[in-house]
Design a protein around this motif. Structure first.
Motif, PDB file in Angstrom:
ATOM      1  N   GLU A  55       0.841  -1.215   0.000  1.00 25.28           N
ATOM      2  CA  GLU A  55       0.000   0.000   0.000  1.00 25.28           C
ATOM      3  C   GLU A  55       0.870   1.257   0.000  1.00 25.28           C
ATOM      4  OE1 GLU A  55      -0.453  -2.532   1.990  1.00 25.28           O
ATOM      5  OE2 GLU A  55      -2.569  -3.041   2.186  1.00 25.28           O
ATOM      6  N   GLY A  56       1.989   1.210   0.736  1.00 20.49           N
ATOM      7  CA  GLY A  56       2.889   2.366   0.788  1.00 20.49           C
ATOM      8  C   GLY A  56       3.452   2.655  -0.594  1.00 20.49           C
ATOM      9  N   SER A  57       3.858   1.593  -1.303  1.00 26.26           N
ATOM     10  CA  SER A  57       4.408   1.775  -2.662  1.00 26.26           C
ATOM     11  C   SER A  57       3.338   2.332  -3.587  1.00 26.26           C
ATOM     12  CB  SER A  57       4.903   0.437  -3.225  1.00 26.26           C
ATOM     13  OG  SER A  57       6.009  -0.023  -2.499  1.00 26.26           O
ATOM     14  N   ILE A  58       2.120   1.777  -3.475  1.00 24.15           N
ATOM     15  CA  ILE A  58       1.044   2.238  -4.372  1.00 24.15           C
ATOM     16  C   ILE A  58       0.730   3.714  -4.084  1.00 24.15           C
ATOM     17  CG2 ILE A  58      -1.396   1.920  -4.993  1.00 24.15           C
ATOM     18  CD1 ILE A  58      -0.996  -1.080  -4.265  1.00 24.15           C
ATOM     19  N   ALA A  59       0.681   4.066  -2.801  1.00 32.52           N
ATOM     20  CA  ALA A  59       0.379   5.462  -2.443  1.00 32.52           C
ATOM     21  C   ALA A  59       1.480   6.397  -2.953  1.00 32.52           C
ATOM     22  CB  ALA A  59       0.212   5.601  -0.931  1.00 32.52           C
TER      23      ALA A  59
END
Ligand SMILES: Cc1cc2nc3c(=O)[nH]c(=O)nc-3n(C[C@H](O)[C@H](O)[C@H](O)COP(=O)(O)OP(=O)(O)OC[C@H]3O[C@@H](n4cnc5c(N)ncnc54)[C@H](O)[C@@H]3O)c2cc1C
Length: 394
Positions: free
Chosen positions: A312-316
């Motif tokens: 999720e951090g990478s996608i954000a």
């Protein structure tokens, strides 16, 4: 998944907002005055802001209270960053000090290092920079070549770092250096604290397209660093670096949404009539900005449930960089040549946007992480992970 603030989170947000409503307008006014003349705000304003944060207990959200922090977790950090974005003020001038050096010293440092540095980091007396990247070690950070050789109680360090944000005015730096080239790359690195005034440290500002110098390239020529400034064991620098990078990501979490959609809509009104194509561009941006909000809410929700958001951090990060680039493009489409003379904030965002896709992990590297963690694709082959560093073919 509940995307609303829990009662505790709502109370924290309210407190943060009340503080920012009181103190942000003054700093915003000074920053705006500065930014009218320069692409980067003056250091004095940022240092004053740091002092205000410190005086009011907002300097370090996630540091333990015993070390002068607020004792919050990653959720509070994201809420704080969101509120700073909303108030349009920077969270801190000392991102590396608060987000990386301090946590490394708290987790792995000695009592002497803690009492020497922590308080100075909080109030901005010591500004820190991150001396990690090198000309041949960026995405593959474990390939650092800067050498540190033991000599009595000191280490003698030589090499070159690059893209060190604030390196030309920082007081201290956190440094990764190779202490053993005969083992695989991750195992031969040690983590040091460097006083930037030490003889042999030469930080040269790198002027970028915005006109200002945000970064420096830092040359280290036989710099003597006492062993007492080592953090963690010799050869254990990679694991210290990984925890500091995780802390940095947490410190920056939710903070990339630094543009105000309302301002763009205002610009669209000023520039009316607006072509259907540009209206469409602004609407698409609105949708993506909302998606980004939801992604951040999802990260908060996962953290609140005690889980670690990874992909999720990478996608954000990918999404936030995209939103900022799209916002800059939309502003260019709206204002056109006017942006050549009206330098802020859109011209600045336009010139900054490409870097946002690189700093803190490039889009491609983030996509690799998503490919591996979400899609389950095999990890990229990298023989240098297991080969002694001095035998790796370059
Ligand atoms: C705003 C900003 C602030 C920064 N601040 C600091 C700082 O304070 N301290 C510091 O040490 N560094 C800092 N950096 C440097 C930053 O960490 C590096 O630029 C980043 O890690 C990329 O490394 P690189 O520039 O060497 O590019 P490279 O790693 O050489 O990458 C070049 C290109 O190849 C792609 N690529 C690389 N590896 C892969 C792969 N495995 N798969 C697919 N594509 C790949 C990249 O995505 C990129 O497009 C900053 C950078 C920016 C933009």
């Amino acid at each position: 998944m509940d995307l609303n603030d829990s009662p505790t989170e709502a109370a924290f947000r309210k407190e943060a907002r009340a503080f920012l409503d009181t103190h942000a307008p003054a700093v915003r006014e000074s920053l705006d005055r500065d930014l009218a003349d320069h692409a980067e705000p003056a250091r004095e304003v940022m240092l004053d802001w740091q002092q205000t944060l410190f005086d009011n207990g907002w300097a370090a959200i996630t540091w333990p209270e015993e070390h002068g922090g607020r004792g919050g977790g990653p959720v509070e950090q994201i809420i704080w960053n969101q509120e700073c974005s909303r108030a349009n003020v920077p969270a801190s001038i000392n991102i590396v000090g608060i987000g990386m050096a301090g946590p490394a010293i708290i987790a792995h440092g000695t009592e002497e290092q803690r009492s020497r540095h922590l308080r100075n980091i909080l109030d901005g007396t010591e500004i820190w920079c991150q001396l990690f990247s090198e000309p041949d070690a960026g995405s593959d950070l474990a390939a650092v070549r800067t050498r540190a050789v033991r000599d009595g109680d000191d280490w003698v360090v030589s090499g070159q770092k690059v893209w060190s944000s604030g390196g030309h005015y920082a007081d201290w730096g956190i440094l990764l250096a190779r202490t053993d080239p005969s083992v695989p790359k991750h195992d031969g690195i040690t983590f040091f604290l460097v006083d930037m005034t030490t003889p042999g440290v030469n930080a040269l500002p790198l002027r970028q397209v915005t006109g200002d110098a945000h970064f420096a390239e830092v040359f280290l020529d036989e710099v003597r660093i006492p062993d007492s400034r080592r953090i963690g064991d010799v050869g254990a620098g990679w694991s210290v670096a990984v925890t500091t990078i995780l802390h940095e990501r947490m410190t920056l979490g939710g903070s990339l949404g630094v543009f105000q959609l309302d301002d763009l809509v205002e610009l669209a009104r000023e520039c009316a009539p607006v072509s259907p194509a540009v209206r469409d561009q602004v609407m698409r941006l609105y949708s993506r900005d909302r998606i980004l909000d939801l992604l951040n809410a999802r990260i908060i929700s996962k953290l609140g449930a005690g889980e670690i958001p990874t992909a999720e951090g990478s996608i954000a990060k990918i999404c936030a960089a995209r939103v900022l680039s799209d916002a800059a493009d939309a502003a260019i489409a709206l204002a056109g040549p006017r942006l050549l003379v009206d330098t802020r904030p859109w011209q600045r965002l336009f010139l900054w946007a490409p870097g946002i896709h690189i700093g803190g992990g490039t889009d491609e590297v983030q996509r690799n992480a998503v490919a591996e963690r979400v899609l389950g694709l095999p990890r990229e082959k990298d023989e240098s992970r297991t080969t002694p560093f001095d035998q790796v073919q370059r």
